[in-house]
Each structure stands twice: as C-alpha cells, then as structure tokens.
Design an enzyme around this catalytic site. Sequence first.
Site: not given
Ligand code: ATR
Length: 266
Positions: A148-149, A65, A212, A233, A124, A100
Amino acid sequence: MKVFGLIGNPVGHSLSPILHESAYNEYNLDARYATFEPAPEDIEVAIHGAEALGIQGLNVTIPFKEQVLEFVEPDSLAQRIDAVNTIDFSCTPPRGHNTDATGAVRAFEHHDITLENATVLLVGAGGAGKAIAHGLNDAGAILKITNRTEERARTLAESIDDATSHRLSEIPEIASNCEILINTTSVGMGEEESLIPADCITKNHVVMDVVYHPIQTTLLKSAIKAGAVSIDGGWMLLYQGAESFEIWTGKSAPIATMNEALRERL
Ligand code: ATR
C-alpha cells in the site's frame, strides 16, 4: 528445568506456548515456554535480565523485533531483514536469528513447492513481508513486491536481487504472470477482505496467506475455489516455531506433533 519464551507486547493470545510445549513433551524435555510482556521502554533490561537469569531462548514479536538487534549478535539473514524473532542465549553474546524467513521457505517445501526460479507476487512489505522476501530470495525465487505504501515496496525490492516493486493496482496483471501469490499483510485478519481479487487466481497458482485468524481467509477460500494449491498461515507459524526449537535444542522438531497441537487451536 530449561526456560524458553516469547517476548512481545501484547502476547496474551500467542499459540507459541502450545506449539513449543508439545515438542518438549514429545522429547520428554524438562522445559517450559513462558510469555513475557515488558513495557516498551524496558526491552533492553528485559533482554539482559533474561540472559542473567539463564533463560535459554526467546522468541521476539511485535514491537521488539527490530529493537533487540542492538542487544544480540544477529546472523547475516537477521541482519539483512533488520529484524530478529529468535534469540539463542547459549552463545555469548546472545545470537539473533530470523526464523520467519526460513519458516516460510519450509512451509513451501512441506507442500513440495519448488522456489528456485519461481515467480512470486508478494503483497506487503511490512515485517512479515520483509522476512518472507529475503527467505524466498535466498531460496532462488524471483519476487514482484507490492505494498500500500509504495516507498516500502521500493526500499525492500532495492535490497534484494531479482526483485521489482509495483503498485497494488498492478496485482491482477502481475498475478497472471506469477506462479506463487502471497499475502503478507494483515488484510483478511478477522474480516472478509483480500488484496488479491478472486478472479486473479487460477488452478495453476500456489497461494499462501500469513494470516491465520481465520485459518481459511477470504484469499484462501478464493484459492480453493479456483483449484489452486493453498497454504494457510498455520504453516508458517508452525515452521518458524520448529526452526526456533531446532536452534535452541539441536534436536529435529517433531513436526507432526507440533502441527497437531497447533491445529487443535486454530
Ligand atoms: P507485520 O510485522 O505483521 O508484517 P507491519 O510491519 O505493520 O506488520 O506490516 C503490515 C502490512 O500490512 C504492511 O504491508 C501494511 O501496508 P503499509 O506498509 O502501507 O502500512 C499492510 N496493510 C495493513 N492494512 C492494510 C490495508 N488496509 N490495505 C493495504 N495494506 C495494508
């Protein structure tokens, strides 16, 4: 015959072919929707190849993307999100869109939810989170973003008007001050977990999950139990596809037909 498709890696379990081909059938369009899985290092040649072969449009998914931004002319929304999920090859150069973002907005509209001035807890700040944040902000929502981050939440909030960033630990407090709660993370996918605890949800909330699989996540089960409006979803999946269909064909998407085709598989 017109050819559309999805480019990503992997794309094996995608529901997009079913979604789009149901719309082609509805309009008796001589069109097919295929899936393509190029090696990551071949993405540039794949996009130029698609254009040369006369493919009309491509959806783009993980991990391409962001990369395809270089090979198309992104519209201003895709540029702000820094990601493209729909390429329209009928333009020269090919045009990049992000449905999206608009798909999420249309999912709320479908449920008669007003986004103008609505307070939203967005959990997220990954790819889906970024797109939804920009879409909802354009629709007038006020966003509180957690991730989380934390750095990712901060960066996203800074790029958006009317947005603030917070820690995951603040979710209960923020939820009590927000009308809409959205999970944009992969938490809850194939597992009974939720980052938004059940006791944060009341009947006055609108709760959306982008996950989903399963269609009724732990988060949505809690929302339904609390008497909240729940948006699964499948709705965002439906409307991002509908919007791509409309960009490519200029026809209004047959929402009921597409939804029925999707729900049979979800
Ligand atoms: P997508 O394109 O599907 O959104 P992504 O860009 O990899 O995929 O984002 C995944 C999201 O899920 C992120 O917000 C991730 O948090 P981080 O930025 O900290 O990685 C979040 N995520 C995935 N697993 C997680 C977990 N166990 N606890 C909290 N957040 C999680």
